[in-house]
Design an enzyme around this catalytic site. Structure first.
Site: not given
Length: 277
Positions: A32-34, A28-29, A26, A172
């Site tokens: 982390a990846h979601l 990507q940062g 969904l 955040d």
């Protein structure tokens, strides 16, 4: 010349390499990846947050930091669920070395899947609707629309207040990390931007990757300041209504007034930094 090759995410943890259907990436940062996946049953959706290893860090330090961060996030979520705050429930987690897994080198956290629409999208859609239709709205209809968004803002304040009352700082707080969960699945929002969105439902806080546990007014005030700045930059039409967020926050727990007083000091520091550049 920029590469046109499609992005290839890092390998999934071994428990999810053969999942049917495969996890759907969904977002990507940097950290982390979601993914959207399932838990135990194909009919039970779940959110999977994967923290890949960082090859630029020393392996021992990388494993230690990754483990600490995934555990910190999970502990905050577990505490909030126990306190009755609207956040995703933790379903499972693991990290390299815990289960003997080799080669993955990261950590993962599986959470309850929250149905609904991100508050950022709800407010953006409402602002577009108002911009297109404001001339045709009568005074009574305009007041009703403003009352709807004021109520949502107050519920956001209640949600943040419940978070802080439980002793957790989000780290955040933006409208991208708030989901408006409708009362029933039948009230899911349509995809078209032209519609006037529903604002019914519970405000659920998500993405606790930067969360920490604290009861300090300074930390609470900074959390609120980050949210206030997010409204100013992302939702100019609703920014004047941010006082409703603070009103809802003040109603949510006894120590809220002290945190709001500290918010004034944080604002002053923020303005000074802006002037200095």
């Amino acid at each position: 010349m920029a590469s046109t090759d499609p992005y290839t995410p890092p390998p999934l943890p071994s428990p999810f390499t053969n999942t049917t259907p495969p996890p759907q990436l969904l977002t990507q940062g940097a950290e982390a990846h979601l993914y959207k996946t399932v838990f135990l049953s194909p009919s039970a959706p779940a959110a999977l947050k994967v923290r890949p290893s960082k090859p630029y860090r020393h392996p021992i330090l990388d494993r230690r930091l990754t483990r600490q961060r995934i555990l910190q996030e999970a502990r905050c979520l577990v505490k909030l669920v126990r306190e009755g705050v609207n956040v995703p429930a933790v379903l499972a987690l693991d990290w390299e070395g815990q289960s003997g897994e080799k080669g993955f080198g990261g950590a993962w956290l599986m959470m309850e899947w929250i149905e609904g629409m991100v508050v950022r999208v709800v407010l953006e859609r409402w602002e577009k609707y108002m911009k297109r239709n404001q001339a045709g709205l009568g005074a009574e209809e305009f007041e009703k629309e403003e009352a709807r968004v004021r109520d949502l803002m107050k519920r956001i304040g209640h949600a943040v207040g419940a978070l802080h009352k439980a002793g957790v700082i989000h780290g955040d707080l933006t409208t991208s990390n708030l989901i408006l969960r409708p009362p029933t699945r039948a009230e899911q929002q349509p995809a078209a931007d032209e519609t006037n969105p529903s604002m019914e439902g519970d405000v659920v806080l998500i993405d606790f990757g930067l969360a920490s546990q604290s009861l300090q007014d300074e930390d609470r005030a900074v959390d609120l300041y980050v949210l206030e700045r997010a409204f100013g930059s992302t939702h100019p039409r609703t920014e004047p209504l941010f006082t409703e967020v603070l009103s809802g926050y003040k109603e949510s727990y006894k120590g809220a007034s002290s945190a709001l007083k500290r918010l004034e000091e944080v604002r002053m520091r923020g303005r000074k930094r802006s002037m200095i550049g």
